[in-house]
Design a protein around this motif. Sequence first.
Motif, short mmCIF file in Angstrom:
data_model
loop_
_atom_site.label_atom_id
_atom_site.label_comp_id
_atom_site.label_asym_id
_atom_site.label_seq_id
_atom_site.Cartn_x
_atom_site.Cartn_y
_atom_site.Cartn_z
N THR A 36 54.16 -16.57 37.60
CA THR A 36 55.03 -17.20 36.61
C THR A 36 54.63 -16.77 35.20
O THR A 36 55.49 -16.46 34.37
CB THR A 36 54.97 -18.74 36.75
N GLN A 44 55.78 -13.34 34.43
CA GLN A 44 57.22 -13.28 34.20
C GLN A 44 57.59 -13.56 32.74
O GLN A 44 58.68 -13.22 32.31
CB GLN A 44 57.94 -14.26 35.13
N THR A 45 56.67 -14.15 31.99
CA THR A 45 56.94 -14.47 30.59
C THR A 45 56.03 -13.69 29.63
O THR A 45 55.90 -14.05 28.46
CB THR A 45 56.76 -15.99 30.33
N VAL A 70 55.24 -4.79 36.27
CA VAL A 70 55.89 -5.13 35.00
C VAL A 70 56.12 -3.86 34.22
O VAL A 70 55.35 -2.90 34.32
CB VAL A 70 55.06 -6.13 34.15
N PHE A 121 59.35 -8.42 33.80
CA PHE A 121 58.82 -8.57 35.15
C PHE A 121 59.76 -7.85 36.11
O PHE A 121 60.96 -8.07 36.09
CB PHE A 121 58.72 -10.06 35.52
#
Length: 174
Positions: free
Chosen positions: A36, A39-40, A73, A46
């Motif tokens: 998670t 992903q940020t 990524v 991502f």
Amino acid sequence: MVNNMSSSVENDYTRCYIAIGSNLADPVSQAKEAITALQTLTASRFIAVSSLYASKPMGPQEQPDYINAVACVDTRLTPIQLLDALQHIENEQGRVRKEHWGARTLDLDILLCGDEVMSTPRLTVPHYGMKVREFVLYPLAEIAPQLQLPCGQILSELLEECPRNDLTIFQNLE
């Protein structure tokens, strides 16, 4: 599954592969929280993550088994900036560096960063041990089966030389 690695994906993004490992404090949750966070990641996109794999510890055997995965990524961060970001995620999740190859809440390692080849006191890319670690190669092959390393080696050829050592898929994340 992602396309083969390219040092310049588009708009100055670099394709990077990151190993995820945990064997303390609910390793499955630790791995998922790390995913998670990836992903940020700042200045990054991502792309993919492998299944979660269960593996035996590499170092001292009197520690719990590991949960491992590999994420992909595309990033505009330099390798050192990416390392700083990954270490921040580790610290946020309670990582304490005590023992080499010891138990840990979270370990995030840069495996590959485009076609970059570097060795500094803080970071070696490609990751120095990735070619012989089943808990890296098999998850990496799941998301990038046609991958060629900067040295020219093909991932599928490395897999032929790497025994699974009881590595099993613990959970598919799709």
